[in-house]
Design a protein around this motif. Structure first.
Motif, PDB file in Angstrom:
ATOM      1  N   SER A  97      60.027   9.027   8.264  1.00  0.00           N
ATOM      2  CA  SER A  97      61.328   9.791   8.698  1.00  0.00           C
ATOM      3  C   SER A  97      61.379  10.937   8.811  1.00  0.00           C
ATOM      4  O   SER A  97      62.120  11.723   9.789  1.00  0.00           O
ATOM      5  CB  SER A  97      62.438   9.371   7.619  1.00  0.00           C
ATOM      6  N   ASP A  98      60.461  11.949   8.307  1.00  0.00           N
ATOM      7  CA  ASP A  98      60.020  13.235   8.451  1.00  0.00           C
ATOM      8  C   ASP A  98      59.540  13.532   9.780  1.00  0.00           C
ATOM      9  O   ASP A  98      59.836  14.379  10.642  1.00  0.00           O
ATOM     10  CB  ASP A  98      59.144  13.925   7.403  1.00  0.00           C
ATOM     11  N   VAL A  99      58.744  12.481  10.155  1.00  0.00           N
ATOM     12  CA  VAL A  99      58.163  12.503  11.724  1.00  0.00           C
ATOM     13  C   VAL A  99      59.496  12.541  12.752  1.00  0.00           C
ATOM     14  O   VAL A  99      59.236  13.212  13.628  1.00  0.00           O
ATOM     15  CB  VAL A  99      57.417  11.373  11.902  1.00  0.00           C
ATOM     16  N   MET A 117      64.041  21.420   4.578  1.00  0.00           N
ATOM     17  CA  MET A 117      64.585  20.836   3.200  1.00  0.00           C
ATOM     18  C   MET A 117      64.235  19.616   3.206  1.00  0.00           C
ATOM     19  O   MET A 117      64.025  18.820   2.120  1.00  0.00           O
ATOM     20  CB  MET A 117      66.236  21.049   3.313  1.00  0.00           C
ATOM     21  N   HIS A 118      64.211  18.910   4.572  1.00  0.00           N
ATOM     22  CA  HIS A 118      63.680  17.356   4.388  1.00  0.00           C
ATOM     23  C   HIS A 118      62.266  17.367   3.985  1.00  0.00           C
ATOM     24  O   HIS A 118      61.826  16.471   3.177  1.00  0.00           O
ATOM     25  CB  HIS A 118      63.914  16.962   5.911  1.00  0.00           C
ATOM     26  N   SER A 119      61.236  18.101   4.385  1.00  0.00           N
ATOM     27  CA  SER A 119      60.033  18.158   3.746  1.00  0.00           C
ATOM     28  C   SER A 119      59.823  18.635   2.183  1.00  0.00           C
ATOM     29  O   SER A 119      58.946  18.099   1.681  1.00  0.00           O
ATOM     30  CB  SER A 119      59.222  19.138   4.644  1.00  0.00           C
ATOM     31  N   MET A 143      53.967  21.655   4.653  1.00  0.00           N
ATOM     32  CA  MET A 143      54.768  21.715   5.706  1.00  0.00           C
ATOM     33  C   MET A 143      56.162  22.143   5.515  1.00  0.00           C
ATOM     34  O   MET A 143      56.796  22.583   6.510  1.00  0.00           O
ATOM     35  CB  MET A 143      54.834  20.069   6.250  1.00  0.00           C
ATOM     36  N   SER A 144      56.650  22.018   4.483  1.00  0.00           N
ATOM     37  CA  SER A 144      57.948  22.658   4.038  1.00  0.00           C
ATOM     38  C   SER A 144      57.962  24.073   4.132  1.00  0.00           C
ATOM     39  O   SER A 144      58.911  24.737   4.833  1.00  0.00           O
ATOM     40  CB  SER A 144      58.572  22.062   2.589  1.00  0.00           C
ATOM     41  N   LEU A 145      56.922  24.780   3.553  1.00  0.00           N
ATOM     42  CA  LEU A 145      56.779  26.024   3.684  1.00  0.00           C
ATOM     43  C   LEU A 145      56.604  26.540   5.346  1.00  0.00           C
ATOM     44  O   LEU A 145      57.303  27.673   5.937  1.00  0.00           O
ATOM     45  CB  LEU A 145      55.638  26.802   3.148  1.00  0.00           C
ATOM     46  N   LYS A 192      57.891  25.151   8.104  1.00  0.00           N
ATOM     47  CA  LYS A 192      59.033  24.809   8.894  1.00  0.00           C
ATOM     48  C   LYS A 192      60.190  25.921   8.283  1.00  0.00           C
ATOM     49  O   LYS A 192      61.010  26.416   9.083  1.00  0.00           O
ATOM     50  CB  LYS A 192      59.686  23.237   8.586  1.00  0.00           C
ATOM     51  N   LEU A 193      60.005  26.165   7.133  1.00  0.00           N
ATOM     52  CA  LEU A 193      60.935  27.185   6.367  1.00  0.00           C
ATOM     53  C   LEU A 193      60.821  28.484   7.235  1.00  0.00           C
ATOM     54  O   LEU A 193      61.790  29.276   7.620  1.00  0.00           O
ATOM     55  CB  LEU A 193      60.947  27.373   5.103  1.00  0.00           C
ATOM     56  N   THR A 194      59.444  28.786   7.456  1.00  0.00           N
ATOM     57  CA  THR A 194      59.168  30.060   8.243  1.00  0.00           C
ATOM     58  C   THR A 194      59.629  29.955   9.299  1.00  0.00           C
ATOM     59  O   THR A 194      60.245  31.180  10.168  1.00  0.00           O
ATOM     60  CB  THR A 194      57.657  30.202   8.217  1.00  0.00           C
ATOM     61  N   VAL A 195      59.554  29.000  10.159  1.00  0.00           N
ATOM     62  CA  VAL A 195      59.843  28.811  11.414  1.00  0.00           C
ATOM     63  C   VAL A 195      61.466  28.971  11.792  1.00  0.00           C
ATOM     64  O   VAL A 195      61.962  29.675  12.526  1.00  0.00           O
ATOM     65  CB  VAL A 195      59.299  27.523  12.369  1.00  0.00           C
ATOM     66  N   GLY A 196      62.047  28.306  10.640  1.00  0.00           N
ATOM     67  CA  GLY A 196      63.477  28.169  10.663  1.00  0.00           C
ATOM     68  C   GLY A 196      64.206  29.781  10.355  1.00  0.00           C
ATOM     69  O   GLY A 196      64.900  30.071  11.137  1.00  0.00           O
ATOM     70  N   LEU A 197      63.424  30.308   9.527  1.00  0.00           N
ATOM     71  CA  LEU A 197      63.993  31.679   9.265  1.00  0.00           C
ATOM     72  C   LEU A 197      63.611  32.774  10.482  1.00  0.00           C
ATOM     73  O   LEU A 197      64.474  33.671  10.719  1.00  0.00           O
ATOM     74  CB  LEU A 197      63.221  32.448   8.027  1.00  0.00           C
ATOM     75  N   ILE A 198      62.513  32.485  11.248  1.00  0.00           N
ATOM     76  CA  ILE A 198      62.492  33.261  12.345  1.00  0.00           C
ATOM     77  C   ILE A 198      63.080  33.051  13.532  1.00  0.00           C
ATOM     78  O   ILE A 198      63.723  33.981  14.151  1.00  0.00           O
ATOM     79  CB  ILE A 198      60.736  33.073  12.646  1.00  0.00           C
ATOM     80  N   SER A 199      63.453  31.770  13.703  1.00  0.00           N
ATOM     81  CA  SER A 199      64.450  31.462  14.865  1.00  0.00           C
ATOM     82  C   SER A 199      65.704  31.315  14.509  1.00  0.00           C
ATOM     83  O   SER A 199      66.480  31.563  15.521  1.00  0.00           O
ATOM     84  CB  SER A 199      63.931  30.022  15.496  1.00  0.00           C
ATOM     85  N   GLY A 200      66.300  31.283  13.439  1.00  0.00           N
ATOM     86  CA  GLY A 200      67.415  31.217  13.155  1.00  0.00           C
ATOM     87  C   GLY A 200      68.134  29.724  13.219  1.00  0.00           C
ATOM     88  O   GLY A 200      69.248  29.710  13.404  1.00  0.00           O
TER      89      GLY A 200
END
Length: 308
Positions: free
Chosen positions: A164-166, A51-53, A30-32, A34-42
């Motif tokens: 909390s991650d949910v 980072m939470h995950s 899940m961390s990987l 979300k990181l992919t989504v974050g980098l794509i979307s900015g």
């Protein structure tokens, strides 16, 4: 007789490890994602959630390490066992939760200072986050259920972290949906602040449950121990009662006792019956009983700290 409880506790630790390995694999994935989504979307918020995950994965790894160390069987250097390593692991998880809360607040402040820059969001990113949310929900429910079944403070704390991650993922989804459908870039920042405060509350909840165990807070009311001991035939009086540990996991009880017996063998048999009764009622229990002569009178049943 002694091998049975030791084996049960060893089996419990093995079961806890299996749950933590499952949690570690899911949290890393899940961390990987979300990181992919974050980098794509900015989106800084999504990167913060990644980072939470990552802290979820780190907490699961810490749990595995402390579970290995928390062998309940005593040894020469740890005559009372190794149970508190599990409590230390729970404190580490509380630290990870606090770190996540502060990280969310920091990211929200950065976005405000940057003038709430627009983020690049498509429906694909939302679908990926929904998948991550589904896995987070399943993991939190699984760890909570197993934590209750195995009576593991470590799993219960890790389940709270997963829960909390949910909530943080829900916040991110709402914020990104607002950015995608309504061009509202400030929504995720507005929701991030109360969610960070919620995480701080979760951190406090873990601390409130774990610290009493680590500082040897009373485990069982002395009046309850007194009532059980007095039900055993031959017990005339018990006092200076102290207890520590975790009820249902491992409790240590100390008490002074007067028994109706004129020989050591009979007195010893009565104390064994008291230990068995306490173990059945509050077990597992490790009990230390100091026998005193019949003419000794003590009305106080609680631990006063004045007797050595």
């Amino acid at each position: 007789m002694a091998a049975g409880p030791d084996r049960d506790r060893s089996d419990r630790r093995t079961a806890v490890r299996r749950v933590l390995v499952t949690a570690l694999v899911i949290n890393l994935a899940m961390s990987l994602l979300k990181l992919t989504v974050g980098l794509i979307s900015g989106s800084l918020a999504v990167i913060a959630d990644a980072m939470h995950s990552a802290t979820d994965a780190l907490s699961s790894l810490t749990g595995l390490i402390t579970n290995r160390l928390s062998d309940p069987r005593p040894d020469r250097d740890h005559p009372y066992g190794h149970h508190k390593y599990e409590g230390i692991g729970a404190l580490g998880i509380a630290g990870f939760i606090l770190f996540t809360a502060l990280e969310i607040l920091l990211r929200a402040g950065e976005r405000l200072l940057d003038g709430l820059p627009a983020i690049r969001v498509t429906s694909n990113e939302l679908v990926l986050l929904l998948i991550a949310l589904g896995f987070n929900l399943l993991l939190a429910a699984y760890e909570h259920d197993q934590g209750r079944r195995l009576n593991s403070a470590l799993l219960k704390a890790d389940a709270q972290h997963a829960a909390s991650d949910v909530w943080t993922t829900v916040v991110i989804l709402i914020g990104m949906s607002g950015a995608l459908f309504f061009d509202v870039n400030w929504l995720d920042v507005a929701l991030a602040i109360p969610m960070a405060l919620l995480l701080i509350r979760v951190c406090w909840s873990v601390l409130k449950r774990t610290l009493p165990w680590l500082v040897d807070h009373i485990a069982i009311a002395p009046e309850s121990i007194h009532a059980e001991a007095m039900q055993v035939a031959g017990v005339l009086n018990c006092h200076d009662i102290a207890s520590r540990g975790v009820l249902g996991q491992q409790v240590f009880i100390d008490m002074h006792m007067i028994v109706e017996a004129d020989d050591l063998r009979t007195a010893h048999r009565i104390t064994e019956l008291v230990e068995d009764r306490l173990d059945q009622r509050f077990g597992p229990v490790r009990c230390t009983i100091h026998l005193e002569p019949k003419d000794y009178v003590e009305q106080e049943i609680t631990y006063s700290g004045t007797h050595g």
